[in-house]
Design an enzyme around this catalytic site. Structure first.
Site, PDB file in Angstrom:
ATOM      1  N   LYS A  77      58.382   8.568   3.590  1.00 52.88           N
ATOM      2  CA  LYS A  77      57.044   7.786   3.061  1.00 52.88           C
ATOM      3  C   LYS A  77      55.862   8.725   3.341  1.00 52.88           C
ATOM      4  O   LYS A  77      54.878   8.767   2.569  1.00 52.88           O
ATOM      5  CB  LYS A  77      57.097   6.420   3.538  1.00 52.88           C
ATOM      6  CG  LYS A  77      57.904   5.479   3.251  1.00 52.88           C
ATOM      7  CD  LYS A  77      57.645   4.856   2.118  1.00 52.88           C
ATOM      8  CE  LYS A  77      58.652   3.572   1.839  1.00 52.88           C
ATOM      9  NZ  LYS A  77      58.292   3.026   0.596  1.00 52.88           N
ATOM     10  N   ASP A 124      56.616  -2.593   5.446  1.00 56.06           N
ATOM     11  CA  ASP A 124      57.490  -3.190   6.552  1.00 56.06           C
ATOM     12  C   ASP A 124      57.364  -1.927   7.627  1.00 56.06           C
ATOM     13  O   ASP A 124      57.875  -2.049   8.680  1.00 56.06           O
ATOM     14  CB  ASP A 124      58.904  -3.137   5.903  1.00 56.06           C
ATOM     15  CG  ASP A 124      59.568  -1.833   5.550  1.00 56.06           C
ATOM     16  OD1 ASP A 124      59.981  -0.965   6.470  1.00 56.06           O
ATOM     17  OD2 ASP A 124      59.225  -1.570   4.439  1.00 56.06           O
TER      18      ASP A 124
END
Length: 399
Positions: A77, A124
Site C-alpha cells: 500500500k 483497515d
C-alpha cells in the site's frame, strides 16, 4: 464446511478499455519514475521462487511477490498512498506529476504554497498507514477512519506516522462514506482506494500507484511467463491494477487470472454468480481475519477491468489464509521464508488446498504439473500478535 466456492466469469471479453489504458506501458513508466525518485524510501521487493513447495503440490513453478519487505511499512500500500497524495498535491500546484519528483514535493517551497492540508482515508490499516506516511513526508497532516475491531498494532502504526485515527462502530464501507461526508464539510483532501464513493480520480491514482508492484513482478519473471495468477480482492483496486498491468504486458499471452476473497466479503464472487455483468455488493460485519479484504462494495473502476479479464472468482474460508501463513513461514527445502499477513497469504493457502484436496476443481481451471503460478503476498505481519497465534500456536486450524 465448504472451504472454496467457485464462480466462472462468463462475462470475460479480454477487451482493452479506457480503464485498462490507465495501466498502459507509458502510464506505468510514469508511476515507476516517481517511485524511483523517492530514493532510499523506495525499494524493489523480492519475487521468490518456491520450488520445493511447487513440487509438493505438483506444479511446475510457484512465485510469490513478497511485499513484507516494502519499505518500513511492510505492505504494498505504500506505493498507492504515496502516488495518490503526491498527485493530489500536484493538482493543487497545477503541475503534472511527470514534471516533479519526490524531493520537490517535500520542499519548504511547496509547503509555503499549499499551507496546511489534511489528507483523509478509510482503511483497515495498510492504506491508512500509507496515506499517513505520505502526508508526513510532505509535511502535512492525515486522519484515518478505521472499522470496528481494528487491532491496536494497526492503529499504533498510523499514529506513529503522525496520523490521527478514528475507530468506528461500523464496517469499512461505512468508513468510506463517512470520510467523504466529513471531508466535504471540513475541507479535507480525500484519499480513498475505491471509487464507489467520492472522487474517482483519486482512487485511480491509488490504483496506478500499485502498478509499480506489477511492473517489478513481470520484470523479475523475465521469460518465465506464468500460466495462472491468483489475486486477492477487497474493493479490488490491487487485483484490478495487477490484472491490467499483466494484461498490457503479456497481451495475447496473458495468463489465466482468478480473484480470491473471504466468504464474509465475497462481492466479486457474488457478482460472478449474478452473471449479468454488473457488480454486486454485500453487507454485514464481514468479520474475516483477512481484514484488508473485508470490503463489500467493489470499486467500479476495478470491476470494469476484472470483469473483462478475470477467468473466475473464488470465495474462500479463513482457514486457507491461515494455512498459507504457516506454509510461507515454515518453508520446505531450500525455499525462502516469507512472512505473510492474513490478507497476503490467501493465494498460497488456496493453492495448497486446491492442489492437494480438490483435484477436480484444479483440473477445471487448468492447474497441473505444467502450470506456473504467480501470487502476491501483499503484507507482512502487520498484526504481530495474530501472526504469532496463527503461525506459532495453530490458530484457525483446518480441522
Amino acid at each position: 464446511m465448504e472451504f472454496i466456492k467457485y464462480a466462472p466469469n462468463k462475462k470475460k471479453t479480454g477487451a482493452f478499455t479506457k480503464e485498462t489504458e490507465l495501466f498502459s506501458e507509458s502510464e506505468v513508466a510514469k508511476v515507476y519514475r516517481f517511485h524511483q525518485s523517492m530514493g532510499d524510501k523506495y525499494n524493489q521487493t523480492p519475487l521468490v521462487a518456491l520450488d520445493a513447495f511447487a513440487a509438493s503440490v505438483r506444479l511446475k513453478g510457484f512465485h510469490v511477490k513478497d511485499e513484507s519487505k516494502r519499505g518500513n511499512l511492510k505492505a504494498f500500500k505504500l506505493l498507492g498512498g504515496a502516488y495518490a497524495v503526491a498527485n493530489s498535491i500536484c493538482k493543487k500546484l497545477g503541475k503534472d506529476i511527470a514534471e516533479v519528483d519526490f524531493e520537490y514535493l517535500k520542499s519548504a517551497e511547496v509547503k509555503q504554497k499549499l499551507g496546511d492540508l489534511v489528507f483523509a482515508a478509510a482503511s483497515d490499516g495498510n492504506h491508512g498507514k500509507s496515506v499517513a506516511w505520505a502526508a508526513n513526508e510532505f509535511n502535512q497532516k492525515s486522519i484515518v477512519y478505521m472499522p470496528k475491531g481494528t487491532v491496536q498494532d494497526r492503529i499504533d502504526a498510523i499514529e506513529n506516522l503522525g496520523g490521527t485515527v478514528v475507530v468506528s462502530d461500523d464496517n469499512y464501507d461505512w468508513c468510506v462514506r463517512e470520510v467523504n461526508r466529513l471531508s466535504a464539510e471540513k475541507g479535507w483532501e480525500v484519499v480513498l482506494d475505491t471509487a464507489s464513493e467520492g472522487d474517482a480520480q483519486v482512487a485511480t491514482w491509488v490504483m496506478q500507484g500499485y502498478a509499480t508492484m506489477g511492473y517489478e513482478a513481470v520484470t523479475q519473471l523475465g521469460d518465465a511467463i506464468p500460466t495462472h495468477v491468483f489475486l486477492q480482492a477487497g474493493v479490488g483496486s490491487m487485483a484490478a491494477a495487477m490484472t491490467a498491468v499483466i494484461a498490457n504486458h503479456y497481451k495475447e499471452k496473458c495468463p489465466k487470472i482468478y480473484i480470491l476473497e473471504p466468504h464474509q466479503a465475497a462481492c466479486y464472487y457474488e457478482s460472478g454468480i449474478k452473471n449479468d455483468g454488473s457488480a454486486c455488493s454485500v453487507d454485514g460485519d464481514m468479520d474475516s481475519i483477512m481484514a484488508g479484504l473485508s470490503c463489500g462494495v467493489p470499486n467500479p473502476i476495478s470491476w470494469e477491468i476484472i470483469r473483462n479479464f478475470a477467468d473466475g472468482f473464488f470465495s474462500c474460508d479463513d482457514v486457507l489464509t491461515a494455512n498459507g501463513m504457516r506454509i510461507l513461514g515454515n518453508p520446505l527445502g531450500d525455499d525462502a521464508r516469507v512472512i505473510a499477513g492474513e490478507s497476503g497469504a490467501l493465494g498460497t493457502g488456496f493453492i495448497d488446498e486446491i492442489m492437494k484436496r480438490q483435484p477436480e476443481l484444479a483440473k477445471q481451471i487448468g492447474l497441473d504439473e505444467k502450470s506456473c503460478v504467480l501470487v502476491f503476498s501483499t503484507e507482512g505481519d502487520t498484526d504481530t500478535q495474530n501472526y504469532r497465534d496463527i503461525v506459532w500456536y495453530g490458530k484457525y486450524p483446518r480441522g
